[in-house]
Design a protein around this motif. Structure first.
Motif, PDB file in Angstrom:
ATOM      1  N   LEU A  99       0.839  -1.204   0.000  1.00  0.00           N
ATOM      2  CA  LEU A  99       0.000   0.000   0.000  1.00  0.00           C
ATOM      3  C   LEU A  99       0.868   1.246   0.000  1.00  0.00           C
ATOM      4  O   LEU A  99       0.637   2.178  -0.775  1.00  0.00           O
ATOM      5  N   ASN A 100       1.861   1.280   0.865  1.00  0.00           N
ATOM      6  CA  ASN A 100       2.728   2.451   0.967  1.00  0.00           C
ATOM      7  C   ASN A 100       3.550   2.671  -0.301  1.00  0.00           C
ATOM      8  O   ASN A 100       3.926   3.800  -0.598  1.00  0.00           O
TER       9      ASN A 100
ATOM     10  N   PHE B  98      -4.572   3.864  -6.219  1.00  0.00           N
ATOM     11  CA  PHE B  98      -3.194   4.345  -6.279  1.00  0.00           C
ATOM     12  C   PHE B  98      -3.017   5.506  -7.253  1.00  0.00           C
ATOM     13  O   PHE B  98      -2.094   6.303  -7.100  1.00  0.00           O
ATOM     14  N   SER B  99      -3.913   5.637  -8.232  1.00  0.00           N
ATOM     15  CA  SER B  99      -3.819   6.799  -9.121  1.00  0.00           C
ATOM     16  C   SER B  99      -4.412   8.041  -8.444  1.00  0.00           C
ATOM     17  O   SER B  99      -4.068   9.158  -8.816  1.00  0.00           O
ATOM     18  N   ALA B 100      -5.257   7.837  -7.445  1.00  0.00           N
ATOM     19  CA  ALA B 100      -5.902   8.961  -6.764  1.00  0.00           C
ATOM     20  C   ALA B 100      -5.150   9.427  -5.512  1.00  0.00           C
ATOM     21  O   ALA B 100      -5.159  10.612  -5.202  1.00  0.00           O
ATOM     22  N   ILE B 101      -4.524   8.499  -4.803  1.00  0.00           N
ATOM     23  CA  ILE B 101      -3.903   8.848  -3.521  1.00  0.00           C
ATOM     24  C   ILE B 101      -2.580   8.111  -3.336  1.00  0.00           C
ATOM     25  O   ILE B 101      -2.327   7.083  -3.975  1.00  0.00           O
ATOM     26  N   THR B 102      -1.782   8.644  -2.425  1.00  0.00           N
ATOM     27  CA  THR B 102      -0.593   7.955  -1.929  1.00  0.00           C
ATOM     28  C   THR B 102      -0.754   7.804  -0.429  1.00  0.00           C
ATOM     29  O   THR B 102      -1.024   8.781   0.277  1.00  0.00           O
ATOM     30  N   LEU B 103      -0.604   6.589   0.032  1.00  0.00           N
ATOM     31  CA  LEU B 103      -0.737   6.287   1.456  1.00  0.00           C
ATOM     32  C   LEU B 103       0.633   6.158   2.114  1.00  0.00           C
ATOM     33  O   LEU B 103       1.572   5.644   1.507  1.00  0.00           O
ATOM     34  N   THR B 104       0.699   6.601   3.345  1.00  0.00           N
ATOM     35  CA  THR B 104       1.839   6.333   4.220  1.00  0.00           C
ATOM     36  C   THR B 104       1.212   5.909   5.539  1.00  0.00           C
ATOM     37  O   THR B 104       0.814   6.756   6.351  1.00  0.00           O
ATOM     38  N   VAL B 105       1.044   4.597   5.709  1.00  0.00           N
ATOM     39  CA  VAL B 105       0.327   4.079   6.870  1.00  0.00           C
ATOM     40  C   VAL B 105       1.125   2.970   7.541  1.00  0.00           C
ATOM     41  O   VAL B 105       1.990   2.339   6.928  1.00  0.00           O
ATOM     42  N   GLU B 106       0.784   2.755   8.786  1.00  0.00           N
ATOM     43  CA  GLU B 106       1.374   1.659   9.543  1.00  0.00           C
ATOM     44  C   GLU B 106       0.243   0.824  10.117  1.00  0.00           C
ATOM     45  O   GLU B 106      -0.696   1.363  10.708  1.00  0.00           O
ATOM     46  N   PHE B 107       0.332  -0.477   9.905  1.00  0.00           N
ATOM     47  CA  PHE B 107      -0.679  -1.398  10.409  1.00  0.00           C
ATOM     48  C   PHE B 107      -0.297  -1.879  11.803  1.00  0.00           C
ATOM     49  O   PHE B 107       0.872  -2.174  12.060  1.00  0.00           O
TER      50      PHE B 107
ATOM     51  N   ASN C  86      -5.638  -2.266  12.663  1.00  0.00           N
ATOM     52  CA  ASN C  86      -5.883  -0.833  12.678  1.00  0.00           C
ATOM     53  C   ASN C  86      -4.702  -0.199  11.964  1.00  0.00           C
ATOM     54  O   ASN C  86      -3.563  -0.649  12.125  1.00  0.00           O
ATOM     55  N   SER C  87      -4.969   0.826  11.173  1.00  0.00           N
ATOM     56  CA  SER C  87      -3.878   1.506  10.487  1.00  0.00           C
ATOM     57  C   SER C  87      -3.993   3.003  10.726  1.00  0.00           C
ATOM     58  O   SER C  87      -5.084   3.533  10.927  1.00  0.00           O
ATOM     59  N   ALA C  88      -2.843   3.649  10.709  1.00  0.00           N
ATOM     60  CA  ALA C  88      -2.814   5.093  10.893  1.00  0.00           C
ATOM     61  C   ALA C  88      -1.610   5.655  10.155  1.00  0.00           C
ATOM     62  O   ALA C  88      -0.601   4.980   9.989  1.00  0.00           O
ATOM     63  N   GLY C  89      -1.758   6.872   9.699  1.00  0.00           N
ATOM     64  CA  GLY C  89      -0.687   7.543   8.994  1.00  0.00           C
ATOM     65  C   GLY C  89      -1.239   8.741   8.263  1.00  0.00           C
ATOM     66  O   GLY C  89      -2.046   9.497   8.808  1.00  0.00           O
ATOM     67  N   SER C  90      -0.826   8.876   7.000  1.00  0.00           N
ATOM     68  CA  SER C  90      -1.273  10.028   6.224  1.00  0.00           C
ATOM     69  C   SER C  90      -1.632   9.606   4.805  1.00  0.00           C
ATOM     70  O   SER C  90      -1.249   8.533   4.337  1.00  0.00           O
ATOM     71  N   VAL C  91      -2.373  10.494   4.146  1.00  0.00           N
ATOM     72  CA  VAL C  91      -2.775  10.287   2.762  1.00  0.00           C
ATOM     73  C   VAL C  91      -2.521  11.582   2.000  1.00  0.00           C
ATOM     74  O   VAL C  91      -2.746  12.672   2.526  1.00  0.00           O
ATOM     75  N   LYS C  92      -2.039  11.431   0.773  1.00  0.00           N
ATOM     76  CA  LYS C  92      -1.870  12.580  -0.120  1.00  0.00           C
ATOM     77  C   LYS C  92      -2.822  12.381  -1.288  1.00  0.00           C
ATOM     78  O   LYS C  92      -2.814  11.335  -1.937  1.00  0.00           O
TER      79      LYS C  92
ATOM     80  N   GLU D 267      -2.676  16.937   1.849  1.00  0.00           N
ATOM     81  CA  GLU D 267      -2.286  15.821   2.701  1.00  0.00           C
ATOM     82  C   GLU D 267      -3.061  15.896   3.996  1.00  0.00           C
ATOM     83  O   GLU D 267      -3.380  16.987   4.470  1.00  0.00           O
ATOM     84  N   GLY D 268      -3.356  14.749   4.548  1.00  0.00           N
ATOM     85  CA  GLY D 268      -4.094  14.725   5.801  1.00  0.00           C
ATOM     86  C   GLY D 268      -3.941  13.397   6.500  1.00  0.00           C
ATOM     87  O   GLY D 268      -3.309  12.461   5.986  1.00  0.00           O
TER      88      GLY D 268
END
Length: 132
Positions: A19-20, A59-68, A86-92, A99-100
């Motif tokens: 995903l990342n 993946f064409s819409a967003i980039t994830l930076t998450v940790e499971f 549970n996952s948490a991180g950021s999305v662009k 980004e959020g």
């Protein structure tokens, strides 16, 4: 955890990395032939072709930076495991550059196919508060 449950936990770590990396090929390698992807606010994608199309769109819409974080892994039959994460991180968001925060709870049903654990069913929902 028994050996099968540990193998599933390892697969979930690989899924996080895919995903990342926005790596559709790596994600698809982890799905069962009749896999189903059930993202929040979208219809289910059933079968490999539909699942692949859905991940390509994500993946064409967003980039994830998450940790499971694995909350539980339970073997429910010799060839079936239920996993909750549970996952948490950021999305662009590519369209806006915005980004959020990104946070979800996930449920995986995994099946042993030809001796390897594969994602048979996967759904998630956000744990972020509603956006204003």
């Amino acid at each position: 955890m028994n050996a099968d449950e540990q193998a599933v936990a390892t697969l979930l770590a690989r899924y996080q990395d895919a995903l990342n990396g926005s790596d559709t090929a790596a994600v698809m390698d982890m799905y069962a032939p009749d896999g189903v992807f059930m993202p929040q606010h979208s219809p289910s994608s059933v079968g490999l072709a539909a699942v692949q199309q859905a991940y390509e769109a994500v993946f064409s819409a967003i980039t994830l930076t998450v940790e499971f974080a694995v909350a539980e892994v339970r073997q429910i039959a010799p060839d079936w495991v239920l996993a909750r994460t549970n996952s948490a991180g950021s999305v662009k968001i590519h369209a806006t550059g915005e980004e959020g925060p990104e946070a979800n709870q996930e449920l995986f049903l995994l099946q042993k196919v030809d001796g390897a654990w594969k994602i048979a069913r996967y759904c998630f929902s956000t744990t972020n508060p509603p956006r204003a």
